[in-house]
Scaffold this motif. Sequence first.
Motif, PDB file in Angstrom:
ATOM      1  N   GLY A  57       0.812  -1.218   0.000  1.00 44.26           N
ATOM      2  CA  GLY A  57       0.000   0.000   0.000  1.00 44.26           C
ATOM      3  C   GLY A  57       0.842   1.263   0.000  1.00 44.26           C
ATOM      4  O   GLY A  57       0.607   2.178  -0.789  1.00 44.26           O
ATOM      5  N   PRO A  67      -7.719   4.207  -9.019  1.00 43.42           N
ATOM      6  CA  PRO A  67      -8.073   3.213  -7.998  1.00 43.42           C
ATOM      7  C   PRO A  67      -8.252   1.817  -8.586  1.00 43.42           C
ATOM      8  O   PRO A  67      -7.876   0.818  -7.961  1.00 43.42           O
ATOM      9  N   GLU A  68      -8.791   1.740  -9.799  1.00 48.10           N
ATOM     10  CA  GLU A  68      -8.986   0.439 -10.451  1.00 48.10           C
ATOM     11  C   GLU A  68      -7.649  -0.221 -10.777  1.00 48.10           C
ATOM     12  O   GLU A  68      -7.491  -1.437 -10.601  1.00 48.10           O
ATOM     13  N   ARG A  70      -4.783   0.340  -9.243  1.00 44.53           N
ATOM     14  CA  ARG A  70      -4.189  -0.024  -7.955  1.00 44.53           C
ATOM     15  C   ARG A  70      -4.789  -1.335  -7.438  1.00 44.53           C
ATOM     16  O   ARG A  70      -4.058  -2.227  -7.004  1.00 44.53           O
ATOM     17  N   GLN A  71      -6.109  -1.465  -7.507  1.00 43.11           N
ATOM     18  CA  GLN A  71      -6.762  -2.690  -7.042  1.00 43.11           C
ATOM     19  C   GLN A  71      -6.369  -3.875  -7.913  1.00 43.11           C
ATOM     20  O   GLN A  71      -6.179  -4.983  -7.414  1.00 43.11           O
ATOM     21  N   VAL A  74      -3.062  -5.021  -6.596  1.00 42.64           N
ATOM     22  CA  VAL A  74      -3.246  -5.719  -5.319  1.00 42.64           C
ATOM     23  C   VAL A  74      -3.812  -7.123  -5.546  1.00 42.64           C
ATOM     24  O   VAL A  74      -3.364  -8.088  -4.930  1.00 42.64           O
ATOM     25  N   ASP A  75      -4.765  -7.228  -6.468  1.00 39.95           N
ATOM     26  CA  ASP A  75      -5.417  -8.515  -6.755  1.00 39.95           C
ATOM     27  C   ASP A  75      -4.601  -9.395  -7.703  1.00 39.95           C
ATOM     28  O   ASP A  75      -4.978 -10.546  -7.925  1.00 39.95           O
ATOM     29  N   ASP A  77      -4.584  -9.092 -10.817  1.00 45.30           N
ATOM     30  CA  ASP A  77      -5.563  -9.360 -11.871  1.00 45.30           C
ATOM     31  C   ASP A  77      -5.022  -8.795 -13.183  1.00 45.30           C
ATOM     32  O   ASP A  77      -5.327  -7.671 -13.576  1.00 45.30           O
ATOM     33  N   ARG A  80      -7.533  -7.655 -15.886  1.00 43.69           N
ATOM     34  CA  ARG A  80      -8.116  -6.336 -15.574  1.00 43.69           C
ATOM     35  C   ARG A  80      -7.095  -5.236 -15.872  1.00 43.69           C
ATOM     36  O   ARG A  80      -7.453  -4.199 -16.431  1.00 43.69           O
TER      37      ARG A  80
END
Length: 138
Positions: A57, A67-68, A70-71, A74-75, A77, A80
């Motif tokens: 983080g 934000p997408e 960044r997520q 983290v995931d 993905d 994505r």
Amino acid sequence: MSDSPRPGPGYDAADLADIPGTTIFTTASSRRAYQLHRFCMSLMKAENRAAFKADEGAYLDRFAMTPEQRQGVVDRDFNRLIGLGGNIYFLVKISNTDGWSVQRAVGTMAGMSGDDYAAMMVAGGRSPVGNRSIKGAH
């Protein structure tokens, strides 16, 4: 900014969207993912990989990703992240930081383990059914 590919020299935008499941990397997607790619490239340095692994983080706060995006990091993905403008040649630096082989990373993109992905490829790869030109030209 639209997620639709902009046609480049010699390309019709409709042709770029003709193959199901194919994301075309364009200058527009490159611009959208600039901060994501900066983050990925930072992982080329051992001290940055260590900082990222110690506190994802805090390390991600250094980059003005959406934000997408960044997520997606983290995931882990990757599909994505590609949809958000990422280029696999940059994104693979994330999986390498995690100690993953490219086979494992690409396997996750296909919803498979690395071993299952390798077995599929050795057996001839994915069926082309449903992965051909929508127009039927190819």
